[in-house]
Design an enzyme around this catalytic site. Sequence first.
Site, PDB file in Angstrom:
ATOM      1  N   GLY A   1       0.787  -1.229   0.000  1.00 40.66           N
ATOM      2  CA  GLY A   1       0.000   0.000   0.000  1.00 40.66           C
ATOM      3  C   GLY A   1       0.816   1.272   0.000  1.00 40.66           C
ATOM      4  O   GLY A   1       0.259   2.360  -0.096  1.00 40.66           O
TER       5      GLY A   1
ATOM      6  N   PRO B   1       5.240  -4.462  -0.239  1.00 34.56           N
ATOM      7  CA  PRO B   1       4.947  -3.348  -1.143  1.00 34.56           C
ATOM      8  C   PRO B   1       5.016  -3.767  -2.603  1.00 34.56           C
ATOM      9  O   PRO B   1       5.859  -4.592  -2.976  1.00 34.56           O
ATOM     10  CB  PRO B   1       6.053  -2.332  -0.837  1.00 34.56           C
ATOM     11  N   GLY B   2       4.130  -3.216  -3.405  1.00 30.10           N
ATOM     12  CA  GLY B   2       4.181  -3.431  -4.846  1.00 30.10           C
ATOM     13  C   GLY B   2       4.530  -2.105  -5.502  1.00 30.10           C
ATOM     14  O   GLY B   2       5.657  -1.856  -5.920  1.00 30.10           O
ATOM     15  N   ARG B   3       3.540  -1.215  -5.516  1.00 26.11           N
ATOM     16  CA  ARG B   3       3.665   0.063  -6.213  1.00 26.11           C
ATOM     17  C   ARG B   3       4.959   0.817  -5.876  1.00 26.11           C
ATOM     18  O   ARG B   3       5.650   1.296  -6.761  1.00 26.11           O
ATOM     19  CB  ARG B   3       2.467   0.943  -5.834  1.00 26.11           C
TER      20      ARG B   3
ATOM     21  N   ARG C   1      -5.363   2.418 -15.613  1.00 34.24           N
ATOM     22  CA  ARG C   1      -5.602   3.104 -14.330  1.00 34.24           C
ATOM     23  C   ARG C   1      -6.440   4.387 -14.458  1.00 34.24           C
ATOM     24  O   ARG C   1      -7.342   4.591 -13.650  1.00 34.24           O
ATOM     25  CB  ARG C   1      -4.276   3.393 -13.627  1.00 34.24           C
TER      26      ARG C   1
ATOM     27  N   TYR D   1      -9.734   3.967 -12.326  1.00 34.77           N
ATOM     28  CA  TYR D   1      -9.760   4.644 -11.018  1.00 34.77           C
ATOM     29  C   TYR D   1      -9.780   6.162 -11.121  1.00 34.77           C
ATOM     30  O   TYR D   1      -9.695   6.841 -10.101  1.00 34.77           O
ATOM     31  CB  TYR D   1      -8.503   4.305 -10.205  1.00 34.77           C
TER      32      TYR D   1
ATOM     33  N   CYS E   1     -12.305   2.364 -28.851  1.00 38.29           N
ATOM     34  CA  CYS E   1     -13.638   2.894 -29.127  1.00 38.29           C
ATOM     35  C   CYS E   1     -14.463   2.979 -27.851  1.00 38.29           C
ATOM     36  O   CYS E   1     -15.428   2.208 -27.675  1.00 38.29           O
ATOM     37  CB  CYS E   1     -14.337   2.018 -30.163  1.00 38.29           C
ATOM     38  N   GLU E   2     -14.061   3.821 -26.958  1.00 35.18           N
ATOM     39  CA  GLU E   2     -14.810   4.056 -25.718  1.00 35.18           C
ATOM     40  C   GLU E   2     -14.584   5.496 -25.287  1.00 35.18           C
ATOM     41  O   GLU E   2     -13.463   5.997 -25.395  1.00 35.18           O
ATOM     42  CB  GLU E   2     -14.286   3.150 -24.586  1.00 35.18           C
TER      43      GLU E   2
ATOM     44  N   TYR F   1       1.233  -1.547 -11.925  1.00 35.87           N
ATOM     45  CA  TYR F   1      -0.130  -1.777 -12.405  1.00 35.87           C
ATOM     46  C   TYR F   1      -0.340  -1.150 -13.779  1.00 35.87           C
ATOM     47  O   TYR F   1      -1.405  -0.616 -14.074  1.00 35.87           O
ATOM     48  CB  TYR F   1      -1.161  -1.250 -11.387  1.00 35.87           C
TER      49      TYR F   1
HETATM   50  N1  LLP Z   1      -0.441  -7.124  -0.458  1.00 34.54           N
HETATM   51  C1  LLP Z   1      -1.691  -7.429  -0.778  1.00 34.54           C
HETATM   52  C2  LLP Z   1      -2.376  -8.487  -0.046  1.00 34.54           C
HETATM   53  C3  LLP Z   1      -2.340  -6.756  -1.809  1.00 34.54           C
HETATM   54  O1  LLP Z   1      -3.587  -7.046  -2.103  1.00 34.54           O
HETATM   55  C4  LLP Z   1      -1.653  -5.760  -2.531  1.00 34.54           C
HETATM   56  C5  LLP Z   1      -2.296  -5.051  -3.636  1.00 34.54           C
HETATM   57  C6  LLP Z   1      -0.335  -5.468  -2.167  1.00 34.54           C
HETATM   58  C7  LLP Z   1       0.234  -6.168  -1.121  1.00 34.54           C
HETATM   59  C8  LLP Z   1       0.488  -4.430  -2.869  1.00 34.54           C
HETATM   60  O2  LLP Z   1      -0.082  -3.187  -2.771  1.00 34.54           O
HETATM   61  P1  LLP Z   1       0.744  -1.907  -3.258  1.00 34.54           P
HETATM   62  O3  LLP Z   1       1.941  -1.756  -2.367  1.00 34.54           O
HETATM   63  O4  LLP Z   1       1.122  -2.096  -4.659  1.00 34.54           O
HETATM   64  O5  LLP Z   1      -0.175  -0.737  -3.108  1.00 34.54           O
HETATM   65  N2  LLP Z   1      -4.400  -1.908  -9.489  1.00 34.54           N
HETATM   66  C9  LLP Z   1      -4.405  -0.939  -8.429  1.00 34.54           C
HETATM   67  C10 LLP Z   1      -3.748  -1.451  -7.180  1.00 34.54           C
HETATM   68  C11 LLP Z   1      -4.351  -2.728  -6.679  1.00 34.54           C
HETATM   69  C12 LLP Z   1      -3.664  -3.287  -5.497  1.00 34.54           C
HETATM   70  C13 LLP Z   1      -4.123  -4.649  -5.163  1.00 34.54           C
HETATM   71  N3  LLP Z   1      -3.479  -5.236  -4.043  1.00 34.54           N
HETATM   72  C14 LLP Z   1      -3.775   0.358  -8.918  1.00 34.54           C
HETATM   73  O6  LLP Z   1      -3.393   0.430 -10.079  1.00 34.54           O
HETATM   74  O7  LLP Z   1      -3.700   1.343  -8.198  1.00 34.54           O
END
Ligand code: LLP
Length: 859
Positions: free
Chosen positions: A705, A742-744, A780, A784, A811-812, A840
């Site tokens: 997150g 963390p992902g993002r 995105r 969103y 086409c949207e 993402y």
């Molecule tokens: N852990 C869990 C259990 C999760 O569900 C997620 C993301 C993460 C970690 C990593 O979250 P991050 O650090 O990336 O915020 N597609 C959306 C984001 C969806 C996130 C889903 N879960 C976007 O483009 O903003």
Amino acid sequence: MNRQRQESWIVMKLGGTSVSKAATWDNAANAIRAAMKDGHRVLLVQSALAGVTDLLEKLLSDTTGAEREATLAEIERRHRALADEMTIDAGIVRPRLERLQQRALGAALTNEVTPRLRADVLAAGELMASELGCAYLEKTGVSVHWQDARELLRAVPLSTDNPQRHFLNATCDADRDDALRERLGRCGKAVLTQGFIASDAQGRTVLLGRGGSDTSAACLAGKLGAKRLEIWTDVPGMFTANPRDIPAARLLKRLDYDEAQEIAGTGAKVLHPRCIEPARRANIPLVIRYTPDPSVPGTEIGPQGADLGGRVKAVSLRRGIRLVEMSTSGMWQQVGFLADAFNAFKRHGLSIDLVSTSETTVTVSLDPLANSLDAETVNALLDDLGRHCRARLITGCAAISLVGRQMRANLHRLAPVLELFDERRVHLVSQAANDLNFTVVVDEADAARLVRQLHALMILAEGEDEVLGPAWQKLFEAESGSAIENAWWRGARDELLQQAQAGTPRYVYHRKSLDAAAERVRALPVERIFFAMKANNHPDVLRRLYANGLGFECVSPGELARVRALFPGIAKERLLFTPNFAPGSDYAAALDAGVRVTLDNLHALREWPALFRGREILLRVDPGQGAGHHRHVRTAGSHSKFGIPREELDEAARLAANCGAHVIGLHAHAGSGVRDPQLWQDVALKLAEAAEPFPEVRVLDLGGGLGVPERSGDAPLDMRALARLLKEFRAAHPRFELWLEPGRYLVAEAGVLLARVTQLKGKTGAQYVGIDAGMHTLLRPALYGAHHDIVNLSRLDEPAAITANIVGPVCETGDVLGIERRLPPCREGDVMLVANAGAYGRVMSSEYNLRGIPEERVI
Ligand code: LLP
């Protein structure tokens, strides 16, 4: 004649951010000198230093002596910092600080904060700031008289007996007062006093409500019959929307009192809505001035705005709205129901904003700006209403208003607007009786995006006239570009243009930025970090993060397989499997491979107990409250499908014990794109509490997150603060290891999307730049309403000259990557760069319209 000129007063109000810097005091000093030179007298009304009123509130809620000391020290530090900057003696505020200390201690000992005490404590902020201001003006050679505002403004007695309202939200009269005028006239040419505070008939301190300094200034202007009321603040004026959310918002150059009242009343924070009426009554022109640069023309509010026929002048947003829904079948054709119901609001000192009625239900809204909505008052109101009807409180709403004259004449133009509300919960619609606004109350989560869309539909993007001035982003072009200035891709422009030669649309990731982000995350005091590879699964990106020592959080067999194929010898501890509503076979395969799994539903334990016998598992807990940049990415709370609710944890413990599983960790992920470091400490505390029924839990996985700035001007997540908060938690709970996933944060800023301009179009009031990337490449914005900065990489050094929507080839109608962006004139074939696209981005692209999946490269 000359004497009258001598006597004319200009009232200047300086807001919190304006008074907090010595440089803006210099601007104010110059303005005072200029006004005096023109023969005017000046009354300066000032706020507390930015943030100090909040600290004073905190002081009253601090429960331990140590907390109080820390808060007082912070209050002192802020005043000292300004005094040092002004090179004056900070000692002048010492006596008030000491008094504050005694008051706070007294409140803690009696365990009671009466509204009267609160008013007394909060008043100290303005009083201290005005002492510093006065000393500094004297030092710069402007002779001013310091005046206690409580001797100037007297609260009007209330018709209800509500101490909250009396002490904290008082109203003062603004009638012309020649005696006061004469008295102040004798004090000198410049007088400095405080906003926000006044006294009641007994001489006790009362407050004019948060943000009440504008109102103080307006009342004083009325009393003095001032020639002009100037509100000095940190924005140049009123805009067609909140420019911090919508950089394309236009400066409103002229408004009449009614319009300004409506815009202020429906959400614009630049002016307190209560300050307009006193100015209107005395016909005093009100001018908003920009403290950091007084040469920027502000908004002028006067008796007559330009009459341009019916036209929407602003889209405003008020958050934190609560609705009270009153229903009774007996209301139909009943005499007096509304009188009874509204009387109850009056008894509790609550002012109603919007009303909508039907035969069985009346819904009204309560604006937090106009009401102290403490739980006690609201509950008492509901009890009272309960005698006449079924009353229900609805929280978490936001009111969106289109403001402008002759809204009724505009209704036909609202058709496309109404379409935007499709599939959104609309709680209330109101077309104002004064024909100045059209307001819709929706869920707060939907609000920001709707406002962006409405603004794009209703307000012209370009062309100045009597009303519409420059767009915020144009006024602050140099400034707002500054975050972009530092991005890595600026230095890699040639390489990126070369990449584009090889084909667009194309994602490009920057190795060094990946490393830098990994290093920042690794500096956090946590035992393990798993990269949430759903954000970006490109093999070279994964290799880079693997080399940085990170583990991987996988959500599907496919993700697990990719990591294991890339890193065959990877230690099992570096893998985590956290699927959601997946079939039992997915868990079985992961467990067989020795990978740790996280369960987020009792179903698995109940129905497939044999799978987990003797295994170490984690349980995903629903922390109850979600967070995140959009409602679709808030992964907690009752509306979300994720996590085991806390009420079910005892049963989870029992089921796990029955099947012989060892619950070694609890996990929670509240949402995505969060930049408030407090979130993870809150989650940790909740998990520590939830761990009670699980003696074997040694790990708390706080999820991911971690957000990144989305647009120029956004503050980044403060990693040092996050580290401090996590350390604090660890000191209090040494039993637990902390994990993060963390992902993002690890990949977003490292990635850009390159696309080429395909076609250009100018339609009435809007320009379009078409590119070969669209919602199929980067979903995105469409999904969103997410913001990505977009620049023309081929013309990076050319000044912005157009405002355009950047659209894709799908086409949207929703195939839009950027709304109302400032760009240099673009040509077919130019390479456009979409920033912050590493997370993402490619992973969410699709084959929609069969335009192909974009290429990816790491450089
Ligand atoms: N852990 C869990 C259990 C999760 O569900 C997620 C993301 C993460 C970690 C990593 O979250 P991050 O650090 O990336 O915020 N597609 C959306 C984001 C969806 C996130 C889903 N879960 C976007 O483009 O903003």
